[in-house]
Design a protein around this motif. Structure first.
Motif, short mmCIF file in Angstrom:
data_model
loop_
_atom_site.label_atom_id
_atom_site.label_comp_id
_atom_site.label_asym_id
_atom_site.label_seq_id
_atom_site.Cartn_x
_atom_site.Cartn_y
_atom_site.Cartn_z
N MET A 10 0.87 -1.18 0.00
CA MET A 10 0.00 0.00 0.00
C MET A 10 0.90 1.22 0.00
O MET A 10 1.56 1.52 0.98
CB MET A 10 -0.92 -0.01 1.20
N HIS A 14 -0.78 5.73 -2.99
CA HIS A 14 -2.02 5.08 -2.58
C HIS A 14 -2.87 6.13 -1.88
O HIS A 14 -2.34 6.95 -1.15
CB HIS A 14 -1.70 3.91 -1.64
N ARG A 197 -17.56 2.09 12.00
CA ARG A 197 -16.23 2.10 11.41
C ARG A 197 -15.14 2.40 12.43
O ARG A 197 -13.99 2.06 12.22
CB ARG A 197 -16.15 3.16 10.30
N ALA A 344 -9.65 -3.12 5.12
CA ALA A 344 -10.45 -1.90 5.08
C ALA A 344 -10.25 -1.04 6.30
O ALA A 344 -10.61 0.13 6.30
CB ALA A 344 -11.92 -2.27 4.95
N PRO A 347 -6.92 2.27 6.40
CA PRO A 347 -7.03 3.72 6.29
C PRO A 347 -7.56 4.36 7.56
O PRO A 347 -7.08 5.42 7.97
CB PRO A 347 -8.01 3.92 5.13
N LYS D 178 -3.35 -7.02 -7.13
CA LYS D 178 -3.95 -7.55 -5.91
C LYS D 178 -5.16 -6.74 -5.48
O LYS D 178 -6.11 -7.27 -4.93
CB LYS D 178 -2.91 -7.58 -4.80
N TYR D 179 -5.09 -5.44 -5.72
CA TYR D 179 -6.26 -4.62 -5.38
C TYR D 179 -7.46 -5.04 -6.21
O TYR D 179 -8.58 -5.15 -5.72
CB TYR D 179 -5.98 -3.15 -5.63
N LEU D 181 -8.01 -7.88 -7.54
CA LEU D 181 -8.48 -9.19 -7.11
C LEU D 181 -9.37 -9.07 -5.88
O LEU D 181 -10.48 -9.61 -5.83
CB LEU D 181 -7.26 -10.06 -6.80
N LEU D 182 -8.88 -8.30 -4.90
CA LEU D 182 -9.69 -8.11 -3.69
C LEU D 182 -11.01 -7.43 -4.04
O LEU D 182 -12.06 -7.79 -3.51
CB LEU D 182 -8.92 -7.26 -2.67
N ARG D 186 -14.71 -8.85 -3.37
CA ARG D 186 -15.66 -8.09 -2.59
C ARG D 186 -16.95 -7.88 -3.36
O ARG D 186 -18.04 -8.02 -2.81
CB ARG D 186 -15.07 -6.73 -2.25
N GLU D 259 -9.04 2.29 0.30
CA GLU D 259 -8.45 1.01 0.68
C GLU D 259 -7.83 0.30 -0.52
O GLU D 259 -6.65 -0.02 -0.54
CB GLU D 259 -9.52 0.11 1.30
N LEU D 260 -8.69 0.06 -1.53
CA LEU D 260 -8.23 -0.62 -2.75
C LEU D 260 -8.29 0.43 -3.83
O LEU D 260 -9.37 0.81 -4.21
CB LEU D 260 -9.17 -1.76 -3.12
N VAL D 331 -18.98 1.82 4.54
CA VAL D 331 -19.07 0.72 5.49
C VAL D 331 -18.03 -0.32 5.12
O VAL D 331 -17.73 -0.51 3.94
CB VAL D 331 -20.48 0.11 5.47
N ARG D 332 -17.48 -0.95 6.13
CA ARG D 332 -16.46 -1.96 5.85
C ARG D 332 -17.10 -3.20 5.22
O ARG D 332 -18.29 -3.46 5.42
CB ARG D 332 -15.78 -2.34 7.17
N ILE D 333 -16.31 -3.99 4.50
CA ILE D 333 -16.90 -5.06 3.71
C ILE D 333 -17.57 -6.11 4.59
O ILE D 333 -18.67 -6.57 4.31
CB ILE D 333 -15.85 -5.69 2.76
N ASP D 334 -16.92 -6.46 5.72
CA ASP D 334 -17.57 -7.49 6.54
C ASP D 334 -18.84 -6.96 7.18
O ASP D 334 -19.80 -7.71 7.40
CB ASP D 334 -16.60 -8.01 7.60
N GLN D 335 -18.86 -5.64 7.43
CA GLN D 335 -20.09 -5.07 7.98
C GLN D 335 -21.19 -5.03 6.93
O GLN D 335 -22.36 -5.23 7.24
CB GLN D 335 -19.81 -3.66 8.49
#
Lengths: 362, 201, 258, 367
Positions: A10, A14, A197, A344, A347, D178-179, D181-182, D186, D259-260, D331-335
């Protein structure tokens, strides 16, 4: 069951880095297993630069250490020189310095808020924070004529007195800003999305924080009441009645609240300083020739403990200058904080630590 | 099989640091007396309020001294570790501060010119880790037992130590006024950084 | 805990899921769109920000006032000022600073150092160009028009703090213009143990007619006995000078006793 | 080899023949007839094909114009929400800024990353763009303006909606980043977890209306009540789901720029990137249109013509999307996934129960 692990670079280009640095994270799916920060892209050999300039000439390059908190870095350098050579600053000079420092603290925290909000995806708060910051930049511009790189403090005081209309303008801005801070509470803090978050993310144990050398709002967010303005007072800070903001939650949310409360307290300090400011000269007599000696100063930068160590060998240039930047230490602690969280969260966690690579790489 | 995925635990039940709000009753003189009784050969003096000073510190005693500082005298925080080139010798300057007693101690250790090495204190304070790396990076002073003594600010593979006094800077260039005031062309820089061998992304 | 601020946490509540933040942005929309409100942004190329008078923008040189003292070139941290002989417009040449604006970092130290108010930081801040070489100026190329020149301030002249002076003569040796004369003060010679007298104490006397206020003497003085101070009257006026010096000495004595 | 019969086409795409009240049929048909009679060709199959092609072009133009207006509206509205102006230089009030941006993207280099899978990398673009455009083909915009009006319109729309994630995961893999891919992972995970509650909600609408046909659903709402009133829970679930489906803030985790870098789109440059961006707005438009049709009474409304009512409602819903984007963090991905599976799925089932209850005892509520 671990999935295939991979390293993700990262940075240095970025969106989350806010400066040039690289965070290599080793992820297992989306979970961070390990991290390794790489810095040095902005390394300018600052300390060597200082060894090749005379004492007044160092002040403008101190601005460039961190241009969102230039005034703090000017001040810590200047007070290190004053400590080294026992130079007295007239009281009015000290008061104006405190006013400038607190305005700078608010401006710096607003930049932090803006960048932190982009990190978690709220562009509106970013623009609001930048809008408010503009008012404080205007104040500093009225004070010293420059918007970012001030070159305002001098050895023995400040370069010029504040303009006549400044106190009024400053009070108006501060009052207006406190109204806007309430708006932020609604927009950010009382939003459930922001809560999920930030709460429970980026835990930093107090004992770890102290041991890793983390200072400033991140340390106070972990419930350690250390604020050098209180615990090791400098300049005119003992004259003012203010409180240090401490939170015990140890997470991103706690650091957010610490900074927001600090902005309130800075407004208080500015008001008190404008009320109590004594008349008199702003610039004391500074010697043109500096004897041998050594000394240091440490101050509470918006990001933590800023420290300047100076060794003078009797010439017009320092023999050795060492700068302790709070973010340099914080970056080194990044792996310890990040482990176990999601990609996630990177950041939001690093954003809550308020990165500034100019002062970190020096 | 790699390490298991770490789990996140809320930091409940950690030490409560709220006692730091009020200063401790321990005076600097008591700290000095305590240090003097434990380390009679070390010279500690009080420079001003809250500022202790310790010059010509023997480098063999450093870790022992620092352990005593941390464990018995509550010096929790290492502010700075700075290297220095005294030309006749090397020097490492430690600034270690105590939140509890609100004071700071400065330790200056001279290292002989031919053997710039000293024991690390990064096992005691994690905050000293990168400061020691930086000192190695800039002065070539090695820290024994340091977990990862590598370049931190300059790229890997740099073969000089830029803050040493014998490292000469380039002269300030002059504008060529004869030739319409052009600046000289800079030489192209070649990066030797090899830290990014891990594919893209 | 005293001295510690821990404000109460705001409750999120059911409205906090979306409506509280949405209410704030809606209010901003109302404020910026209706009832004569307008957004906070400045439309940059058309509208510009109000700058204070002492804004530190691009440097400008008032050629008439420049005395060629090199103070600016000495104080510049980036060495972006370079002294050279140049035409001032009427065929005569003068020793003046040339500017490399691409190196300038707008710190303003040169303006503070300039004794003759010849340097001025203008309000111009749009300095971008395609080529860095375009930002290298010979003295007449970065000269200000006379109407843009700032008000002239009184020249600062070296003043002596007699109490600090040892009479070493460093200032005399540093002065480029023979302004300084070291004169002995009669009756200050110390008596040696063997009965002979040592040399009399010397102090510098300034011929302000020749002085260009370059501050080289101040830099050279090892004991901080000299300082540059602005003088509104003609400095060489014998009626004024002694009084000023007396004031200075008294002040220094007070400082020492304090 | 002969062309398939008209009947074979119409069984999938609904009746088009003789649908003279549909402007999207009658206008292209008359154009095609004119062209063919000018060329003295009398081939009904060719006429049908030409009609279809011209209708497609008209639909494409209508959607594209709407999307361009949509982007402009979003930029302007977002600007006002954020206390700034949005575009204002190019054209009147900055309207042509989009064209300027598109032109800028056109002149950029199209990059194929080293070690990327060229076929996957490029074919993804086609799949994503085409499938997103295709959604609008089954969504009627007015009783007299639709491309097809098949009996399975609602189901078909969501079936086409669900094509994109496959392409996205291919794009993420083929970019060799890799970004990306993620981001692809997602995107797929998010789609999967939001399709279920969304379709259950849609099903509740179908239970009440008794049909999958958009026109009949709208007509049912016109004669009874907008479904947003009895199915308010379903409306909220559908709103959240559709925002997640079209990947807008607060659910834009697949291309979360902090993030990505840009998620699965990271490696796409130039016009490819522009097309992806455009496509995301087409999907927003389609999502808003479907929402209007099944919950907000479609094109029904007083005084104004139906097509205008439809657009007014679509833009209102889109403004809601913009408003949410201006106010909420990401919102975060798992959330996101937690929200989908743990909250929205039960809620949608509750909503289904309500719909079934209303269907059985609906007479009490005049439903």
């Amino acid at each position: 069951m671990a999935m295939a692990e991979m390293w993700i670079n990262m940075g240095p280009q970025h969106p989350f880095t806010h400066g040039l640095w690289t965070l290599k994270v080793k992820v297992d799916g989306e979970t961070i297993v390990d991290a390794e920060p790489i810095i040095g892209y902005l390394h300018r050999g600052f300390e060597k630069l200082c060894e090749n300039r005379n004492y007044p000439q160092i002040i403008p390059i101190c601005d460039r250490l961190c241009y969102v908190a230039s005034m703090s870095w000017d001040h810590v350098y200047v007070s290190a020189v004053e400590n080294t050579f026992d130079i007295k600053v007239p009281p009015r000079g000290e008061y104006i310095r405190v006013i400038a420092l607190e305005i700078q603290r608010i401006a710096s925290h607003l930049i932090w808020l803006a960048s932190f909000m982009t990190d978690i995806g709220n562009l509106t708060a970013f623009l609001y924070a930048m809008r408010e910051r503009e008012m404080f930049i205007d104040l500093l511009q009225a004070l010293c004529g420059a918007r970012m790189t001030y070159n305002y403090p001098r050895i023995g005081g400040v370069s010029q007195d504040m303009p006549k209309s400044f106190p009024q303008q400053c009070l108006k801005t501060v009052d207006f800003f406190e109204k806007r801070l309430k708006e932020y509470d609604y927009l950010i803090e009382e939003s459930e999305v922001f809560r999920i978050r930030s709460q429970g993310v980026g835990y930093l144990r107090p004992s770890d924080a102290i041991n890793l050398g983390i200072t400033g709002p991140a340390l106070r967010g972990s419930g350690v009441p250390v604020d050098l303005r209180k615990t090791d007072p400098y300049s005119a800070y003992p004259d003012f009645d203010f409180e240090m903001a401490v939170e015990k939650d140890c997470d991103v949310y706690a650091r957010y609240r610490v900074r927001m409360n600090e902005m309130h307290e800075s407004c208080n300090i500015i008001r008190q300083a404008l009320k109590k400011i004594p008349p008199g000269p702003v610039l004391g007599k500074a010697p043109r020739h500096f004897p041998r000696g050594e000394g240091y100063a440490r101050t509470e930068d918006p990001r933590g403990e800023a420290f300047f160590y100076i060794q003078a060998d009797g010439t017009d240039r320092p023999y050795r200058v060492k700068i302790r930047s709070p973010i340099f230490v914080t970056v080194s602690a990044a792996p310890a904080i990040l482990r176990g969280y999601k990609v996630a969260d990177v950041p939001s966690i690093m954003g809550s630590l308020d990165m500034c690579l100019g002062e970190s790489d020096r | 099989m790699a390490d298991p995925t770490p789990t996140i635990v809320a930091p409940k039940g950690d030490k409560d640091y709220s006692y730091l709000v009020s200063p401790s009753t321990v005076q600097e003189q008591e700290i000095i007396a305590s240090l003097k009784s434990k380390f009679p050969e070390v010279e500690v003096k009080l420079k001003q309020k809250g500022r202790l000073e310790c010059v010509k510190f023997p480098r063999e005693k450093l870790v022992e001294f620092c352990t005593y500082l941390r464990d018995s005298l509550d010096f929790e925080h290492v502010t700075c570790v700075a290297g220095n080139d005294l030309k006749r010798a090397w020097e490492v300057i430690y600034h270690i501060s105590s939140y509890k007693h609100r004071c700071m101690i400065q330790i200056r250790t001279e290292l002989p010119r031919e053997d710039p090495s000293v024991d690390t204190i990064s096992q005691l304070w994690g905050g000293a880790d990168w400061h020691e790396r930086e000192t190695y990076d800039m002065y070539g002073i090695t820290f024994n037992n340091h977990p990862k003594l590598e370049r931190v600010l300059t790229p890997e593979g740099t073969d000089f130590f830029p803050f040493r006094k014998d490292f000469k800077l380039l002269d300030h260039w002059k504008i060529d006024w004869e030739n319409k005031g052009k600046r000289p062309k800079p030489e192209p820089m070649v990066s030797t950084d090899t830290r990014f061998g891990d594919g893209n992304g | 805990m005293a001295d510690v601020l821990t404000s109460k946490k705001k409750r999120v509540g059911l409205l906090g899921y979306a409506f509280k933040p949405m209410w704030i942005s809606l209010r901003t929309l109302m404020r910026t769109s209706f009832a004569g409100g307008k957004p906070n942004t400045l439309l940059y190329p058309e509208e510009k920000i109000d700058l204070p008078d002492d804004f530190r923008g691009e440097l400008g040189l008032v050629m008439d006032r420049c005395v060629g003292c090199e103070s600016c070139a000495r104080v510049c941290p980036n060495k972006c000022l370079d002294m050279m002989e140049d035409d001032i417009g009427d065929g005569t040449t003068k020793w003046m600073p040339a500017l490399d604006l691409a190196q300038c970092m707008f710190c303003g130290l040169c303006v503070e150092a300039c004794p003759s108010t010849a340097l001025h930081m203008t309000n111009r801040y749009e300095t971008a160009t395609q080529d860095r070489n375009e930002k290298i100026f010979r003295p007449h190329e970065w000269a200000l028009k006379p109407e843009d020149a700032p008000d002239q301030k009184p020249f600062p002249y070296p003043e002596l703090y007699e109490i600090n002076c040892t009479g070493c003569g460093a200032c005399d040796r540093a002065c480029p213009h023979e302004v300084i004369d070291m004169v002995s003060i009669p009756g200050t010679a110390k008596k040696r143990p063997n009965g002979t007298f040592g040399p009399e104490k010397k102090i510098p006397i300034f011929d302000y007619e020749l002085c260009v206020s370059c501050a080289l003497c101040v830099d050279a003085c090892p004991f901080d006995a000299l300082d540059m101070l602005p003088r509104s009257t003609t400095a060489s006026d014998p009626a004024v000078q002694p009084q000023l010096q007396n004031v200075k000495v008294e002040q220094t004595k007070q400082e020492v006793s304090a | 080899m002969s062309l398939p019969s008209w009947e074979a086409w119409t069984c999938v795409w609904g009746s088009r023949i003789g649908d003279t009240l549909n402007y999207l049929y009658s206008i292209p048909h008359s154009i095609a007839t004119a062209i063919l009679s000018f060329l003295h060709i009398n081939l009904p199959q060719l006429n049908y094909l030409l009609t279809w092609v011209i209708a497609s072009i008209i639909l494409l133009v209508v959607v594209m114009v709407n999307v361009i207006i949509l982007i402009y509206v979003e930029r302007k509205e977002l600007g006002r929400f954020m206390d700034r102006r949005g575009p204002f230089v190019v054209g009147p009030a900055g309207f042509f800024q989009n064209f300027a941006d598109a032109f800028k993207f056109l002149i950029k280099e199209m990059i194929l990353p080293e070690n990327a899978d060229g076929l996957g990398f490029n074919s993804t673009l086609v799949i994503v763009v085409a499938s997103s455009m295709l959604i609008m083909a089954v969504v009627p915009q007015a009783p007299d303006f639709y491309y097809t009006n098949t009996d399975l319109g609602l189901l078909l729309a969501f079936a086409i909606f669900a094509i994109e994630p496959f392409a996205v995961v291919i794009a993420g893999w083929a970019s060799n980043n890799k970004y990306s891919l993620l981001g692809g992972f997602r995107s797929t995970a998010q789609m999967m977890s939001y399709e279920v509650p969304m379709l259950i909600t849609v099903l509740s609408v179908v239970v009440l209306a008794g049909t999958f046909n958009f026109t009949q659903i709208v007509n049912y709402q016109a004669s009874h009540v907008w479904f947003v009133v009895p199915l308010i829970i379903g409306f909220i679930v559908f709103l959240i789901s559709i925002v997640a489906e079209i990947e807008r803030i607060p659910f834009d985790t697949p291309d979360a720029e902090a993030e990505l870098v840009h998620g699965w789109m990271t490696e796409y440059a130039g016009i490819k990137f522009a097309l992806f961006q455009l496509t995301s707005y087409v999907r927003s438009f389609a999502g808003a249109a479907i929402m209007v049709l099944i919950f907000l009474g479609g094109w029904t409304g007083p005084i104004l013509p139906p097509i205008l009512w439809f657009y007014i409602k679509v833009y209102a819903v889109f403004t809601l999307f913009v408003w949410m984007r201006a106010s909420l963090p990401r919102v975060r991905i798992d959330q996101v996934l937690n929200l989908g599976w743990r909250s929205l799925l039960p809620l949608s089932l509750v909503n289904m129960l309500i719909a079934a209850f209303l269907k059985i005892y609906g007479g009490v509520f005049h439903l």
